[in-house]
Design an enzyme around this catalytic site. Sequence first.
Site, PDB file in Angstrom:
ATOM      1  N   ARG A  48     123.667 -44.968  48.739  1.00 32.10           N
ATOM      2  CA  ARG A  48     122.981 -44.642  47.481  1.00 32.10           C
ATOM      3  C   ARG A  48     123.047 -43.164  47.143  1.00 32.10           C
ATOM      4  O   ARG A  48     122.867 -42.755  45.996  1.00 32.10           O
ATOM      5  CB  ARG A  48     121.518 -45.063  47.559  1.00 32.10           C
ATOM      6  CG  ARG A  48     121.289 -46.537  47.803  1.00 32.10           C
ATOM      7  CD  ARG A  48     119.841 -46.795  48.164  1.00 32.10           C
ATOM      8  NE  ARG A  48     119.481 -46.104  49.401  1.00 32.10           N
ATOM      9  CZ  ARG A  48     118.227 -45.981  49.850  1.00 32.10           C
ATOM     10  NH1 ARG A  48     117.223 -46.487  49.148  1.00 32.10           N
ATOM     11  NH2 ARG A  48     117.987 -45.345  50.993  1.00 32.10           N
ATOM     12  N   GLN A  73     101.656 -21.783  42.441  1.00 28.70           N
ATOM     13  CA  GLN A  73     102.620 -21.934  41.354  1.00 28.70           C
ATOM     14  C   GLN A  73     103.928 -22.497  41.900  1.00 28.70           C
ATOM     15  O   GLN A  73     104.361 -22.142  42.986  1.00 28.70           O
ATOM     16  CB  GLN A  73     102.874 -20.576  40.691  1.00 28.70           C
ATOM     17  CG  GLN A  73     103.794 -20.613  39.482  1.00 28.70           C
ATOM     18  CD  GLN A  73     103.807 -19.288  38.743  1.00 28.70           C
ATOM     19  OE1 GLN A  73     102.762 -18.713  38.464  1.00 28.70           O
ATOM     20  NE2 GLN A  73     104.993 -18.799  38.418  1.00 28.70           N
ATOM     21  N   HIS A  88     113.215  -8.621  43.625  1.00 30.60           N
ATOM     22  CA  HIS A  88     111.863  -8.696  43.084  1.00 30.60           C
ATOM     23  C   HIS A  88     110.842  -8.732  44.223  1.00 30.60           C
ATOM     24  O   HIS A  88     111.096  -9.321  45.273  1.00 30.60           O
ATOM     25  CB  HIS A  88     111.706  -9.942  42.217  1.00 30.60           C
ATOM     26  CG  HIS A  88     112.612  -9.951  41.032  1.00 30.60           C
ATOM     27  ND1 HIS A  88     113.029 -11.110  40.414  1.00 30.60           N
ATOM     28  CD2 HIS A  88     113.200  -8.919  40.347  1.00 30.60           C
ATOM     29  CE1 HIS A  88     113.823 -10.803  39.392  1.00 30.60           C
ATOM     30  NE2 HIS A  88     113.953  -9.483  39.339  1.00 30.60           N
ATOM     31  N   LYS A 101     106.576 -16.578  49.381  1.00 35.65           N
ATOM     32  CA  LYS A 101     107.425 -17.555  48.714  1.00 35.65           C
ATOM     33  C   LYS A 101     108.053 -18.503  49.726  1.00 35.65           C
ATOM     34  O   LYS A 101     108.290 -18.135  50.875  1.00 35.65           O
ATOM     35  CB  LYS A 101     108.562 -16.860  47.947  1.00 35.65           C
ATOM     36  CG  LYS A 101     108.121 -15.897  46.879  1.00 35.65           C
ATOM     37  CD  LYS A 101     109.327 -15.243  46.209  1.00 35.65           C
ATOM     38  CE  LYS A 101     108.898 -14.260  45.132  1.00 35.65           C
ATOM     39  NZ  LYS A 101     110.062 -13.636  44.461  1.00 35.65           N
ATOM     40  N   TYR A 161     110.953 -22.433  43.655  1.00 31.89           N
ATOM     41  CA  TYR A 161     110.080 -21.516  44.363  1.00 31.89           C
ATOM     42  C   TYR A 161     108.672 -22.106  44.486  1.00 31.89           C
ATOM     43  O   TYR A 161     108.067 -22.478  43.476  1.00 31.89           O
ATOM     44  CB  TYR A 161     109.898 -20.188  43.611  1.00 31.89           C
ATOM     45  CG  TYR A 161     111.122 -19.542  43.022  1.00 31.89           C
ATOM     46  CD1 TYR A 161     111.617 -18.350  43.553  1.00 31.89           C
ATOM     47  CD2 TYR A 161     111.754 -20.077  41.905  1.00 31.89           C
ATOM     48  CE1 TYR A 161     112.721 -17.725  42.985  1.00 31.89           C
ATOM     49  CE2 TYR A 161     112.859 -19.461  41.335  1.00 31.89           C
ATOM     50  CZ  TYR A 161     113.332 -18.287  41.880  1.00 31.89           C
ATOM     51  OH  TYR A 161     114.411 -17.666  41.312  1.00 31.89           O
ATOM     52  N   GLU A 172     103.962  -7.030  39.695  1.00 35.36           N
ATOM     53  CA  GLU A 172     105.385  -7.312  39.851  1.00 35.36           C
ATOM     54  C   GLU A 172     106.228  -6.038  39.786  1.00 35.36           C
ATOM     55  O   GLU A 172     106.000  -5.167  38.953  1.00 35.36           O
ATOM     56  CB  GLU A 172     105.849  -8.272  38.752  1.00 35.36           C
ATOM     57  CG  GLU A 172     105.200  -9.644  38.797  1.00 35.36           C
ATOM     58  CD  GLU A 172     105.655 -10.462  39.986  1.00 35.36           C
ATOM     59  OE1 GLU A 172     106.797 -10.282  40.435  1.00 35.36           O
ATOM     60  OE2 GLU A 172     104.852 -11.295  40.457  1.00 35.36           O
ATOM     61  N   ARG A 197     115.995  -5.632  32.854  1.00 35.95           N
ATOM     62  CA  ARG A 197     114.973  -5.133  33.781  1.00 35.95           C
ATOM     63  C   ARG A 197     115.574  -4.800  35.138  1.00 35.95           C
ATOM     64  O   ARG A 197     115.309  -3.750  35.716  1.00 35.95           O
ATOM     65  CB  ARG A 197     113.879  -6.186  33.946  1.00 35.95           C
ATOM     66  CG  ARG A 197     112.838  -5.851  35.016  1.00 35.95           C
ATOM     67  CD  ARG A 197     112.136  -7.101  35.493  1.00 35.95           C
ATOM     68  NE  ARG A 197     111.147  -6.817  36.527  1.00 35.95           N
ATOM     69  CZ  ARG A 197     110.638  -7.731  37.344  1.00 35.95           C
ATOM     70  NH1 ARG A 197     111.037  -8.997  37.241  1.00 35.95           N
ATOM     71  NH2 ARG A 197     109.753  -7.408  38.271  1.00 35.95           N
ATOM     72  N   ASP A 198     116.420  -5.701  35.652  1.00 34.16           N
ATOM     73  CA  ASP A 198     116.997  -5.477  36.974  1.00 34.16           C
ATOM     74  C   ASP A 198     118.039  -4.366  36.961  1.00 34.16           C
ATOM     75  O   ASP A 198     118.194  -3.636  37.943  1.00 34.16           O
ATOM     76  CB  ASP A 198     117.604  -6.777  37.506  1.00 34.16           C
ATOM     77  CG  ASP A 198     116.533  -7.792  37.890  1.00 34.16           C
ATOM     78  OD1 ASP A 198     115.360  -7.405  38.018  1.00 34.16           O
ATOM     79  OD2 ASP A 198     116.880  -8.980  38.061  1.00 34.16           O
TER      80      ASP A 198
END
Length: 241
Positions: A48, A73, A88, A101, A161, A172, A197-198
Site C-alpha cells: 500500500r 505550535q 533562525h 523545535k 515543525y 525572533e 530578511r535572511d
Amino acid sequence: MSTLSPSPQGSSRGLAEDEPRRYGDTLVRELAVAGALEFTPAVYPDERGAFVSPFQEPAFLQAHGGPLFEVAQLSHSRSRRGVVRGVHYTLTDDRAPANAKYVHCPYGEVLDLVVDLREGSPTFGAWDAVVLDADHCRAVYLPPGVGHAFVSLRDDSVMSYLLAASYAPAQERALSALDPALGLPIPADIEPLLSARDLAAPTLAEARAAGQLPVHRPTRPDPHHPATGGRVPNHPAAQES
C-alpha cells in the site's frame, strides 16, 4: 540533485557521535551541538505504501532524559530547490523563553543545519548537518536557543515543525547562513535563494558584539515524568489506525 549522503558524518564541527544508539526501533545520534539529537525511525513498507512514526515518546524519553516540550505550535513550510531558510533563533528571556523545535521533512529533501549560538554553551559556534527526507523520515530535536537553518534540495520540499512556544516577533532573530566564519555546508550545486530578511541578517560576530545571542541555560528533565524503565516497545505497522 545533491550528492550528499543520507546522514553526513564528516560535515560537522564539534564532537558528534559517530555511532547512533538504538531505542526500540529508533536510532538516535547525538549531534555536534550540545543537546541536539537526530532520530531515525524504522519505516514499514508494504504493497500500500509505508508507515512511519517520526516521533516516538519512549525513544525520546530515554535519549533526552525527559519528555518532549509541551507543543504550542505546529508549522509547515514548502520550499523550492535552492531555498535557504535561516539561520533562525530566539533570544532567551525570562518572559518568553527561547523556543525548542522538533522538525522533520515529510515530503522532498532538505539539508537540515543545527547551529549552536548559545553564549556559554560548551559547543558554542559548532554546527551539524542532517539530510531529512520522506524516505528515511529522520527528525531533529533542537534545544532552546539553538539556531536552525535548512537548504531545500528538491522542489516543493516540506518541513514540519513542532514548537515549544508560539511565534513572538520581539524574540525572533536571524543570522546569516552565508557567514564565512560559520562555514555552513551549503552544497556547491545549489544557488542559494534567501528572503530579504535572511539576506540582511548579521554575521555571528556582529550579533555577538550587539548582544543579540541567546544564553545557554541547561535544562533538567522533569523527575516526576513517568519515563520508561529501559524498554521501548516495538512499533509494528499494525499500530496504524
